[in-house]
Design a protein around this motif. Sequence first.
Motif, PDB file in Angstrom:
ATOM      1  N   PRO A   1       4.384  -5.707   9.181  1.00 30.68           N
ATOM      2  CA  PRO A   1       4.472  -6.923   8.365  1.00 30.68           C
ATOM      3  C   PRO A   1       3.503  -6.960   7.194  1.00 30.68           C
ATOM      4  CG  PRO A   1       4.656  -7.494  10.685  1.00 30.68           C
ATOM      5  CD  PRO A   1       4.346  -6.024  10.632  1.00 30.68           C
ATOM      6  N   GLY A   2       2.271  -6.462   7.402  1.00 34.46           N
ATOM      7  CA  GLY A   2       1.298  -6.489   6.315  1.00 34.46           C
ATOM      8  C   GLY A   2       1.555  -5.474   5.223  1.00 34.46           C
ATOM      9  N   ASP A   3       2.545  -4.612   5.416  1.00 31.29           N
ATOM     10  CA  ASP A   3       2.824  -3.556   4.433  1.00 31.29           C
ATOM     11  C   ASP A   3       3.793  -4.009   3.344  1.00 31.29           C
ATOM     12  OD1 ASP A   3       1.245  -1.824   5.903  1.00 31.29           O
ATOM     13  OD2 ASP A   3       2.932  -1.062   7.088  1.00 31.29           O
ATOM     14  N   VAL A   4       4.320  -5.229   3.458  1.00 28.75           N
ATOM     15  CA  VAL A   4       5.352  -5.656   2.516  1.00 28.75           C
ATOM     16  C   VAL A   4       5.024  -7.028   1.942  1.00 28.75           C
ATOM     17  CG1 VAL A   4       7.110  -4.360   3.771  1.00 28.75           C
ATOM     18  CG2 VAL A   4       6.808  -6.791   4.247  1.00 28.75           C
ATOM     19  N   ARG A   5       5.550  -7.293   0.763  1.00 28.33           N
ATOM     20  CA  ARG A   5       5.547  -8.633   0.189  1.00 28.33           C
ATOM     21  C   ARG A   5       6.794  -8.772  -0.679  1.00 28.33           C
ATOM     22  NH1 ARG A   5       3.250  -9.040  -5.172  1.00 28.33           N
ATOM     23  NH2 ARG A   5       2.576  -6.990  -5.924  1.00 28.33           N
TER      24      ARG A   5
ATOM     25  N   ALA B   1       5.252   4.329  -2.828  1.00 27.98           N
ATOM     26  CA  ALA B   1       3.964   4.025  -3.455  1.00 27.98           C
ATOM     27  C   ALA B   1       3.716   2.513  -3.473  1.00 27.98           C
ATOM     28  CB  ALA B   1       3.932   4.569  -4.885  1.00 27.98           C
ATOM     29  N   GLU B   2       2.455   2.153  -3.566  1.00 31.11           N
ATOM     30  CA  GLU B   2       2.092   0.730  -3.623  1.00 31.11           C
ATOM     31  C   GLU B   2       2.780   0.044  -4.802  1.00 31.11           C
ATOM     32  OE1 GLU B   2      -1.890  -2.078  -4.266  1.00 31.11           O
ATOM     33  OE2 GLU B   2      -2.091   0.082  -3.889  1.00 31.11           O
ATOM     34  N   GLY B   3       3.358  -1.112  -4.543  1.00 33.18           N
ATOM     35  CA  GLY B   3       3.992  -1.895  -5.599  1.00 33.18           C
ATOM     36  C   GLY B   3       5.433  -1.538  -5.886  1.00 33.18           C
ATOM     37  N   LEU B   4       5.941  -0.452  -5.266  1.00 30.42           N
ATOM     38  CA  LEU B   4       7.328  -0.049  -5.508  1.00 30.42           C
ATOM     39  C   LEU B   4       8.248  -0.655  -4.450  1.00 30.42           C
ATOM     40  CD1 LEU B   4       7.162   3.663  -6.670  1.00 30.42           C
ATOM     41  CD2 LEU B   4       7.244   1.572  -8.030  1.00 30.42           C
ATOM     42  N   PRO B   5       9.529  -0.846  -4.796  1.00 32.03           N
ATOM     43  CA  PRO B   5      10.460  -1.465  -3.846  1.00 32.03           C
ATOM     44  C   PRO B   5      10.945  -0.474  -2.802  1.00 32.03           C
ATOM     45  CG  PRO B   5      11.586  -0.962  -5.900  1.00 32.03           C
ATOM     46  CD  PRO B   5      10.138  -0.637  -6.131  1.00 32.03           C
TER      47      PRO B   5
ATOM     48  N   ARG C   1       0.867  -1.181   0.000  1.00 28.98           N
ATOM     49  CA  ARG C   1       0.000   0.000   0.000  1.00 28.98           C
ATOM     50  C   ARG C   1       0.902   1.230   0.000  1.00 28.98           C
ATOM     51  NH1 ARG C   1      -0.411   2.560   4.996  1.00 28.98           N
ATOM     52  NH2 ARG C   1       0.550   1.439   6.736  1.00 28.98           N
ATOM     53  N   ARG C   2       0.320   2.382  -0.185  1.00 30.99           N
ATOM     54  CA  ARG C   2       1.103   3.620  -0.124  1.00 30.99           C
ATOM     55  C   ARG C   2       1.490   3.901   1.327  1.00 30.99           C
ATOM     56  NH1 ARG C   2       2.655   8.115  -2.640  1.00 30.99           N
ATOM     57  NH2 ARG C   2       2.685  10.057  -1.450  1.00 30.99           N
ATOM     58  N   LEU C   3       2.769   4.173   1.541  1.00 28.59           N
ATOM     59  CA  LEU C   3       3.276   4.452   2.891  1.00 28.59           C
ATOM     60  C   LEU C   3       3.811   5.877   2.928  1.00 28.59           C
ATOM     61  CD1 LEU C   3       5.144   1.067   3.398  1.00 28.59           C
ATOM     62  CD2 LEU C   3       3.015   1.760   4.478  1.00 28.59           C
ATOM     63  N   ALA C   4       3.499   6.582   4.019  1.00 28.12           N
ATOM     64  CA  ALA C   4       3.833   8.000   4.124  1.00 28.12           C
ATOM     65  C   ALA C   4       5.203   8.213   4.764  1.00 28.12           C
ATOM     66  CB  ALA C   4       2.753   8.724   4.928  1.00 28.12           C
TER      67      ALA C   4
END
Length: 316
Positions: free
Chosen positions: A196-200, A230-234, A186-189
């Motif tokens: 843990p749920g913010d990464v894959r 941003a969501e999906g970015l490394p 997800r987008r992180l500020a």
Amino acid sequence: MRRLALLLVLLAGTAQAQDLAILRPQVTVEDAQIRLSDLFDNAGPNASRAIGPAPAPGRRIVVEPAQLFAIARANGVAWRPLTGADSVTVERPGRAIARDEVMDLLRADLIRLGMDRDTELELPGFSPPLVPTAAFAQTTIEGPTYDTVTNRFAATLVVVADGMPTQRLRLAGRALATAAVVVATRRLALNETVRPGDVRVVRQRAERVRPGLATNPAQVIGQSLRRPVAEGLPFATNDLSLPAAVERGATVTMLMESPGMTLTAQGRALEPAARGAVVPVMNLASRSIVEATVIGPGRVRVAFGGAPVGTVPSYR
């Protein structure tokens, strides 16, 4: 009498018109054969007769006027072309074999031939074959080859399904090395702490992975962000830091320890700092500034007898 004869002629003409077949200019067939009734309405007793193979799934053919006239004569159908535009377009729907299904079959065989299981298969120009919509299809791989030096491979895809001839498609491409990369879900500020749920973890082509990107969730989880993601970015490791345990201007407890004795005092952190970092702290009682090590949220340790790094004058 003349009126009765005219009526009989009209009735005979109407009956003959009713016997005429009507061309169907656009038709969709599911069967492997084109039948007479697919081309003509009112095709007569031979309506269910097969007159030729249907197009391949997903394809179409056009039956031209001369061919239609020959079919009508051969099968006793009362029809003849009136214009050169009298044709029938026959379409046959199809469904594509799932690309992932083909890739999984191919990957399994190439791994047995020595390919790294984490590689990505590049298959230029490949379009999944089509089979009849309702047919059960079987796919197999024949004659796979793999060159461990060039990472190039080749094989034949065999597709068997009811209502169509067996298809054989040549597959050729190369295996590309991949690398693990941690991306945001997800987008992180800015300054947000990563949970843990913010990464894959995803795998990307190694040639596209720039140095300095996080490759393990442990590098990211619990860290604070120095810039938004941003969501999906490394995640870049340079953009990560430990979250602040004390904030600038926050009141902290100062611990001064020596063998057998612990003193505490209230202070104010003059800079934000993470656990383990050294931060300047002003003693609220003496107004002196000392360096302290952050040992937890709102807690710092001061070396016993540590020299102050400065003082703040007191104004009355």
